[in-house]
Design an enzyme around this catalytic site. Structure first.
Site, mmCIF file in Angstrom:
data_model
loop_
_atom_site.group_PDB
_atom_site.id
_atom_site.type_symbol
_atom_site.label_atom_id
_atom_site.label_comp_id
_atom_site.label_asym_id
_atom_site.label_seq_id
_atom_site.Cartn_x
_atom_site.Cartn_y
_atom_site.Cartn_z
ATOM 1 C CG ASP A 91 38.086 22.373 -18.708
ATOM 2 O OD1 ASP A 91 38.713 23.399 -19.039
ATOM 3 O OD2 ASP A 91 37.092 21.977 -19.322
ATOM 4 C CD GLU A 122 36.936 27.109 -22.991
ATOM 5 O OE1 GLU A 122 37.203 26.500 -24.046
ATOM 6 O OE2 GLU A 122 36.331 26.571 -22.054
ATOM 7 C CD GLU A 123 34.240 24.943 -20.014
ATOM 8 O OE1 GLU A 123 33.758 24.491 -21.070
ATOM 9 O OE2 GLU A 123 35.197 24.425 -19.413
HETATM 10 ZN ZN ZN Z 1 38.675 24.367 -20.578
#
Ligand code: ZN
Length: 334
Positions: A91, A122-123
């Site tokens: 990820d 994104e996180e």
């Molecule tokens: Zn991700």
């Protein structure tokens, strides 16, 4: 710089710490590497020294996209047996490496309509994606293939998020004379118990709405009737947020409610011949809607993402290159 293979590329990316907020070094390395390979590369400013990396040949009709920020704590890559371990292995830096290899193979075949967009942030709130959505090339693009660990299945839908703060107000009083006060904590508890009894929206693909009461606070001292109390509730939504309104409105006499974060549930494009599944997590996709019809697919399992056992099977990573190539070809032929 030399051109490197899939696993080495994934390892190189994993070994650059790019915990969300510190994506600068990784973004710059990635931009330089893609430029070295022959792509037209733009480092799109996100904040500070953080960038998105946009690599194209001609204006793209299909973009392969994922993120290169990671959750903490950072740990470097290692290979154990058939697996690549490390923060971001699944990820999403392994996915990113597979997308680069796929794009390179397509380019070698003369295909110039496939682009790459690699995102920061994104996180934690998708700030990279929000910036990328304003990119001038977005409007001409037909399909966005977003990579997140889906065990190689095409996402049919992803849940959304509605995070709300519930605030109860009361009146302070000496706890020896509670009749003079009004307990905000009791009101908040009543509201949460009532919420348990509410009928929440369901969707045939995504299932039932569920929620977590993740934060709770209130009161001033053990001997004071509490004048205030609040809780934060995170709903994982399965359709329009408006469908949750009746349940939330029914709590109003007890608590005031305000929205902290809203991310819509998304229903995605599927392609014949690809196994599909619905996923409970959210992605950058809701913030990239300018880039065409979204698809979601990537190697690796969400079950090991964000854990200290994060890894990906190298064979799965290799299959992902073929998968992204054939998916891009299918979409371009549409
Ligand atoms: Zn991700």
């Amino acid at each position: 710089m030399d051109s490197i293979g899939l696993v080495e590329l994934a390892r190189t990316l994993v070994d650059i710490d790019s915990t969300t907020g510190r994506e600068g070094d990784c973004g710059r390395w990635l931009a330089a590497y893609l430029r070295y390979l022959g792509w037209t590369v733009e480092g799109q400013h996100v904040s500070g020294d953080r960038i998105n990396v946009v690599a194209t040949l001609e204006p793209p009709q299909v973009v392969l996209s994922t993120h290169f920020d990671c959750v903490p704590p950072f740990f470097p890559s290692r290979i154990e047996g058939s697996r690549l371990y490390g923060r971001g292995a699944c990820d999403a830096k392994g996915i990113l490496a597979a997308q680069v290899m796929a794009a390179e193979r397509l380019r070698a075949d003369g295909e110039r309509r496939v682009g790459l967009i690699f995102l920061a942030g994104e996180e934690r709130g998708s700030d990279g994606a929000r910036v990328a959505n304003g990119h001038p090339l977005a409007r001409g693009c037909r399909f966005l293939v977003n990579g997140e660990p889906t065990d190689g299945r095409l996402g049919a839908a992803t849940r959304g998020i509605l995070r709300v703060r519930l605030l109860a107000r009361g009146r302070a009083a000496h706890s020896s004379m509670p009749e003079l006060g009004e307990s905000a904590i009791e009101k908040l508890i009543d509201a949460l118990v009532q919420l348990r009894g509410c009928t929440l929206p369901e969707d045939p693909l995504l299932g039932r709405t569920h929620y977590t009461v993740g934060l709770m606070s209130g009161g001033v001292a053990p001997n004071v009737v509490p004048p205030h109390a609040e809780a934060e509730v995170m709903f994982r939504t399965v359709g329009p947020v408006a469908d949750l309104r009746p349940a939330l409105d029914s709590l109003r006499p007890l608590v005031e409610e305000s929205t902290v974060l809203e991310v819509p549930a998304v229903f995605l494009k599927t392609v014949e011949g690809f196994e599909t599944a619905a996923f409970p997590f959210t992605t950058d996709i809701p913030f990239l809607d300018a880039w065409g019809k979204p698809l979601l697919i990537g190697p690796g399992s969400i079950l090991v993402a964000h854990t200290d056992e994060e890894h990906i099977e190298i064979a799965e990573l290799e299959r992902a290159v073929d998968m992204y190539v054939s998916l891009a070809q299918r979409l371009l032929a549409e």
